[in-house]
Enzyme design. Structure first.
Site, PDB file in Angstrom:
ATOM      1  N   ARG A 199      59.470 -74.068  22.267  1.00  0.00           N
ATOM      2  CA  ARG A 199      60.808 -73.854  22.803  1.00  0.00           C
ATOM      3  C   ARG A 199      61.597 -72.821  21.990  1.00  0.00           C
ATOM      4  NH1 ARG A 199      65.235 -78.028  22.055  1.00  0.00           N
ATOM      5  NH2 ARG A 199      63.472 -79.358  21.522  1.00  0.00           N
ATOM      6  N   GLY A 259      59.734 -39.988 -20.314  1.00  0.00           N
ATOM      7  CA  GLY A 259      60.064 -41.367 -20.652  1.00  0.00           C
ATOM      8  C   GLY A 259      60.764 -41.450 -21.999  1.00  0.00           C
ATOM      9  N   HIS A 308      48.538 -40.687 -17.257  1.00  0.00           N
ATOM     10  CA  HIS A 308      49.136 -41.639 -16.322  1.00  0.00           C
ATOM     11  C   HIS A 308      48.125 -42.209 -15.319  1.00  0.00           C
ATOM     12  CE1 HIS A 308      52.754 -40.247 -18.134  1.00  0.00           C
ATOM     13  NE2 HIS A 308      53.555 -40.874 -17.283  1.00  0.00           N
ATOM     14  N   TYR A 353      64.889 -32.007 -18.774  1.00  0.00           N
ATOM     15  CA  TYR A 353      63.884 -33.056 -18.631  1.00  0.00           C
ATOM     16  C   TYR A 353      62.872 -32.701 -17.543  1.00  0.00           C
ATOM     17  CZ  TYR A 353      61.596 -37.474 -17.682  1.00  0.00           C
ATOM     18  OH  TYR A 353      60.640 -38.431 -17.500  1.00  0.00           O
TER      19      TYR A 353
END
Length: 525
Positions: A291, A60, A83, A53
């Site tokens: 406070r 994908g 992309h 891969y």
């Protein structure tokens, strides 16, 4: 000065120096050798010819598509082109530089199989400089920040767009936006032809999320200090007490952020005649916004520290996929050859950053909310001490003074509260192959938006506190008095109604530019 990149020791301060101060970078000899060795392993896998891969397959959902060796370069080029689908406004210069330096450092770890020539060109982008034009929207933060990094990487092959300095030798005051090939030519660089796996290595990482997160840590820590100082000044000018910041009180509930905020208040108010004169006054307790300042601000500090921890790890991590290891490092189940092992995993997933960024959004929103409550105590005639005029107006009724500053602060807090939690959202993509994404880049963009609004609220409190100080007869603490003088260099006293927005913007710039930090630093041990 030059930041040396070795893949192992990049810090948040380094990222800020490169991104904001324009520092140059260099690559260490050790990192160069690791990159060469990693590339040799990829070449070994290519020679073997087995499907791996990212090396010789599709991406994908197309993972099962085998790619012939003659088309591997085209595959990587097409990956960047397809992309680069981002949208929205473009990232600022500092964000792009943060992306560049963090991506470069990750690739120098030596597990991505990219050639040294490509990384030297990325370094040149920082040093020349060449700043790719990168849209800010489009990343899912899983498979990395794919779209933003694709826009960034396109310039390497002479496509996309980038800005370069104007003038001969880059010595002009402005920038030119050019097509990628022209931007490269302007600084004497040539477009690259990508080889197997290189396109994927360039875009498969968390670097948009990470770059923004690193800058956010710096800015959020700065906001926390400013909020402590603003709260300390408000405590004084409303005739409050710093007794709630006493060290023994926090020793018995020892959260780090709480102790730090209490320390800052104690030290910047040291020597305050206001605090001393009200040590034994009739008021038993101050309101929570005063406070409980150490507890509230301290919890925000702890949230920032939680993000800092993750960013520090991520800066020197490998976040692309697949990764290339020496075969000896892995068992026989990994793809590869006798010399190299290629492992597909999920280091690109942005969840470790996304959830902490969402946490930061919630914490900063609370910081803005408590600052807005203190602004109301400075302005509201139903809450003020008698020495302060309504809304700090010189002639109440005829003038509104700073009344609407609190309106704006309330609006900013409401906006912060409206920002959702991106890191718990997910939308399946890539035909269901990528069925749970992190949305980490969206979380980073959202966090930056909330930080900017929070800083504006803190600036509004400082602006009101300085005005209120003019109605106090006793001397302030040494630190808060210096803060008063610093703010007064950009904001003159009210002599009648005028636009308050410019005043608050000027104070915000003091915070963002680090001038407030410089003012209080001598008072902090």
């Amino acid at each position: 000065m030059t930041v040396e990149l070795d893949g192992d020791s990049l810090t948040i301060d380094d990222v800020a120096a490169v991104a904001r101060d324009g520092q140059a970078v260099s690559i260490t000899p050790e990192a160069r050798e690791r990159v060469r060795a990693s590339r040799e392993r990829v070449e070994d896998v290519l020679e073997a010819g087995d499907p791996v891969y990212g090396v010789n397959t599709g991406f994908g959902e197309l993972v099962d598509e085998r790619i012939p060796r003659t088309a591997l370069s085209e595959l990587q080029t097409n990956l960047l082109r397809s992309h680069a689908a981002g949208s929205g406004r473009h990232l600022e210069r500092e964000a792009v530089r943060a992306m560049l330096v963090t991506r470069l450092n990750a690739l120098l770890k030596g597990y991505s199989g990219i050639r040294l020539e490509v990384l030297e060109t990325l370094a040149a982008f920082l040093n020349e400089p060449v700043h790719p034009v990168v849209p800010s929207r489009g990343s899912l933060g899983a498979s990395g920040d794919l779209a933003p990094l694709a826009h960034l990487a396109l310039v390497l092959i002479g496509e996309g767009e980038a800005t370069v300095p104007t003038g001969e030798n880059g010595d002009g005051d402005g920038v030119r936006r050019l097509p990628g090939d022209e931007a490269l030519a302007a600084v004497g660089l040539e477009p690259l032809e990508l080889r197997a796996k290189e396109g994927l290595a360039l875009i498969n990482g968390t670097q948009m999320t990470l770059g923004l997160a690193a800058l956010l840590v710096t800015d959020a820590e700065q906001c926390c200090r400013a909020a402590d100082v603003a709260g300390a000044l408000t405590t004084e000018v409303t005739m409050g007490t710093t007794a709630a910041c006493a060290e023994p009180l926090h020793d018995v509930r020892p959260h780090g952020g709480q102790a730090e905020s209490a320390r800052v208040v104690r030290q910047v108010t040291a020597g305050s005649a206001v605090v001393e004169s009200h040590r034994n006054c009739d008021r038993v307790q101050d309101a929570y916004s005063i406070r409980c300042l150490p507890q509230i601000h301290g919890a925000v500090r702890d949230a920032v520290a939680h993000l800092r921890e993750a960013v520090a790890v991520e800066l020197n991590s490998v976040t692309d996929n697949p990764l290339v290891f020496p075969r000896a490092a892995l068992d026989d189940r990994a793809s590869g050859t006798d010399r190299a092992a290629v492992v597909s995993g999920g280091n690109f997933h942005g969840a470790p950053l996304a959830h902490r960024l969402d946490y930061l959004i919630a914490a900063l929103t609370d910081l803005a909310a408590v600052a807005e409550r203190r602004i109301d105590r400075l302005l509201n005639p139903n809450l003020q001490e008698s020495h302060l005029p309504p809304f700090l107006a010189r002639e109440s009724g005829v003038e509104s003074g700073l009344m609407i500053v609190q309106y704006t602060a309330a609006s900013l807090v409401a906006e912060c509260r409206s920002v959702g939690r991106a890191g718990t959202d997910t939308v399946p993509v890539s035909g269901g192959q990528e069925d749970h994404v992190s949305m980490s880049a969206t979380a980073a963009v959202n966090a930056r938006r909330v930080l900017e609004r929070t800083r504006q609220v803190i600036a509004a409190e400082l602006r009101c506190g300085v005005e209120a100080a003019d109605y106090v007869d006793e001397t302030l603490g040494a630190g808060t008095d210096d803060v008063y003088e610093t703010v007064r260099t950009v904001v003159p006293p009210l002599s009648g109604d005028r636009r308050p927005d410019r005043d608050v913007t000027a104070v915000e710039a003091l915070i963002a530019d680090g001038l407030l930090d410089e003012t209080i630093e001598p008072h902090l041990e």
